[in-house]
Scaffold this active site. Structure first.
Site, PDB file in Angstrom:
ATOM      1  CB  SER A 242      -1.113  -0.031   1.207  1.00  0.00           C
ATOM      2  OG  SER A 242      -0.076   0.152   2.532  1.00  0.00           O
ATOM      3  CE  LYS A 243       0.046   6.500  -3.355  1.00  0.00           C
ATOM      4  NZ  LYS A 243       1.223   6.834  -4.211  1.00  0.00           N
ATOM      5  NE  ARG A 244       0.583   0.439   5.999  1.00  0.00           N
ATOM      6  CZ  ARG A 244       0.963  -0.750   5.828  1.00  0.00           C
ATOM      7  NH1 ARG A 244       2.264  -1.411   6.316  1.00  0.00           N
ATOM      8  NH2 ARG A 244       0.394  -1.857   5.276  1.00  0.00           N
ATOM      9  CG  HIS A 245       4.756  -1.168   1.936  1.00  0.00           C
ATOM     10  ND1 HIS A 245       3.247  -1.543   1.997  1.00  0.00           N
ATOM     11  CD2 HIS A 245       5.148  -2.035   2.697  1.00  0.00           C
ATOM     12  CE1 HIS A 245       3.149  -2.532   2.834  1.00  0.00           C
ATOM     13  NE2 HIS A 245       4.476  -2.613   3.342  1.00  0.00           N
ATOM     14  N   GLY A 246       5.508   3.298   0.267  1.00  0.00           N
ATOM     15  CA  GLY A 246       6.059   4.267  -0.748  1.00  0.00           C
ATOM     16  C   GLY A 246       5.499   4.162  -2.156  1.00  0.00           C
TER      17      GLY A 246
END
Ligand code: GLU
Length: 481
Positions: A242-246
């Site tokens: 997800s966006k959390r991972h960049g």
């Protein structure tokens, strides 16, 4: 002859094209190319609130950038509304669906009373056909629900194998809302039948929809396509990517200096393998090797380091002519070359890109590496200076080299190399004893492309100037003993 394969990619235009969607598109594309089939693009824009034209554009741009051309479409699901409705009404006429007059409040109350176990209780299934039609004609609002038959629903998933659902676990789901618009599963099945889709390959977040969709195909008397559900993509921490991972959008990778060919290859291997050790595989090799059967059941981990490695492999394979347009804006922006120089495409500039591409993992790494070679000033790496200039004979050797280079004709890599070798021989030392101090003098560091390339790209004037600066520095005693 078997029917022609027809596959589709059916993104909802509610955001950017993320790598999961891109991989789904890519597997469908590969399968179509492999089988001589047709790859259809359908934009699932029935959710008016969340769908945007901008998102559609981003998705199409991302696919085009990746090289995932479609053979038909893009069609827009919203344009098929009348057909979706007609299909639902046919089910109603055939007794395979029924009107439900339960109000949202009634349904909410029953849901609350039953909690987790809630399923629609089929209260309206008992309403006689005549009465149902009369109430509808009188303007009583209703939804249309599919009458889920007894038994089980089973399919042989190309990824997960035989998958079975007990129909008792599926409630009589709504297919038409009270405003006459179709629910998602109805629209998808109606479209897939209309487009004569033979294989539905999509993310496994859709597995729970599949039995409902199969029941709709059967009720509509249409052949059921082959289904395959792709496992999730995880971040390196084992959680859903997800966006959390960049970066997760295809566009982000373009910004990061990733080449489309590299991302294509990387995504192809994210959950599929050719059955041998090959990793760097160009498009036609991937098409040749692709099969749905080799898609992994297990979730794939997105390894950014591997993507960068693969990108490096593709950078090295590209010609300087192809790479220059990708690298030039940054070189110009950093003041290392002028646009006029880029336009003229001098040989030295192409040679520069050639020399640096094999030392880079992304196109963004090329410009910073060009600075020591063609920038105005040189920044010395003190450790390199300490190591390679400590020999007291350094100044003498650099002077000898300067002399040779000052008179060298012509100034070409072919001429530079032997001249340096000769200088080393005359000094009675190995090539490295001349090349390393010289490399530090020219670039400030102990690592660079081949010294002949460096000299040639840098040009005689700048090279001599840098040797002079080095000599001044050594002469002033700045170089440590
Ligand atoms: N529109 C759905 C999605 O973006 C895909 C539906 C399908 O492939 O059947 O997840």
């Amino acid at each position: 002859m078997a029917d022609q394969v027809r596959v589709r990619f059916a993104p909802s235009p509610t955001g950017y094209l993320h790598v999961g969607g891109a991989r789904t598109a890519l597997y469908n594309w590969l399968y179509a190319r492999k089988t001589g089939g047709v790859f259809v693009l359908r934009i699932e824009d029935t959710d008016r609130e969340r769908s945007t034209d901008e998102s559609t554009r981003t998705i199409l741009d991302g696919m085009t950038w990746l090289g995932l051309g479609w053979d038909e479409g893009p069609t827009h699901q919203a344009d098929g509304l009348a057909r979706h409705r007609a299909d639902a009404e046919r089910l109603l006429r055939d007794g395979k669906a029924y009107r439900c007059f339960c109000t949202p409040e009634e349904l909410a109350a029953r849901r609350e009373a039953m909690g987790k176990e809630y399923r629609y209780d089929r209260a309206c299934m008992a309403v006689a056909a005549d009465e149902s039609a009369d109430r509808a004609a009188a303007g009583v609002p209703f939804t249309v629900r599919f009458r889920v038959p007894g038994g089980t629903t089973e399919w042989d998933d190309v990824v997960h194998g035989v998958t079975t659902f007990d129909n008792a676990s599926i409630e009589d789901f709504v297919i038409l809302r009270s405003d006459g618009t179709p629910i998602y599963n109805m629209a998808v099945v109606s479209d897939d039948i209309d487009m004569r889709i033979t294989h539905v390959v999509r993310g496994d977040d859709h597995i729970a929809n599949t039995p409902k969709q199969i029941l709709l195909y059967q009720a509509l008397g249409a052949p059921v396509p082959v289904f395959g559900h792709l496992p999730m993509i995880l971040g390196e921490d084992g959680r859903k990517l997800s966006k959390r991972h960049g970066a997760t959008a295809v566009g982000d990778y373009a910004q990061m200096g990733i080449l489309p060919e590299a991302l294509f290859n990387f995504l192809a291997l994210l959950g599929w393998n050719p059955g041998d050790e090959r990793e760097v595989m160009e498009k036609d090799e991937l098409v040749e090797a692709f099969s749905l059967e080799r898609i992994n059941k297990k979730a794939a981990v997105f390894d950014t380091e591997k993507l960068l490695w693969m990108n490096g492999q593709y950078l090295a394979r590209k010609s300087a002519e192809e790479l220059l347009p990708l690298v030039a804006p940054r070189l110009v922006e950093d003041g290392l070359v002028t646009q006029a120089q880029v336009d003229a495409r001098p040989e030295w500039l192409l040679a520069l890109v050639d020399a640096l591409k094999v030392r880079s993992r992304s196109t963004l790494e090329i410009a910073p590496q060009a600075r020591p070679l063609i920038g105005e000033t040189v920044e010395y790496d003190e450790a390199a200076v300490a190591k390679h200039w400590k020999d007291p004979a350094t100044a003498e050797r650099l002077e000898a080299v300067r002399n040779v280079l000052g008179h060298l004709q012509p100034w070409t890599p072919e001429a530079i190399e032997p001249a340096l070798r000769e200088a080393a021989e005359n000094a009675g030392v190995g090539f490295g004893k001349v090349a390393q101090p010289l490399r530090v003098a020219l670039t400030g560091s102990a690592a660079s492309p081949g010294i002949d390339q460096v000299l040639w790209v840098m040009g005689r004037e700048r090279a001599l100037g840098r040797i002079d600066s080095a000599l001044r520095r050594i002469g002033s005693g700045a170089a440590p003993e």
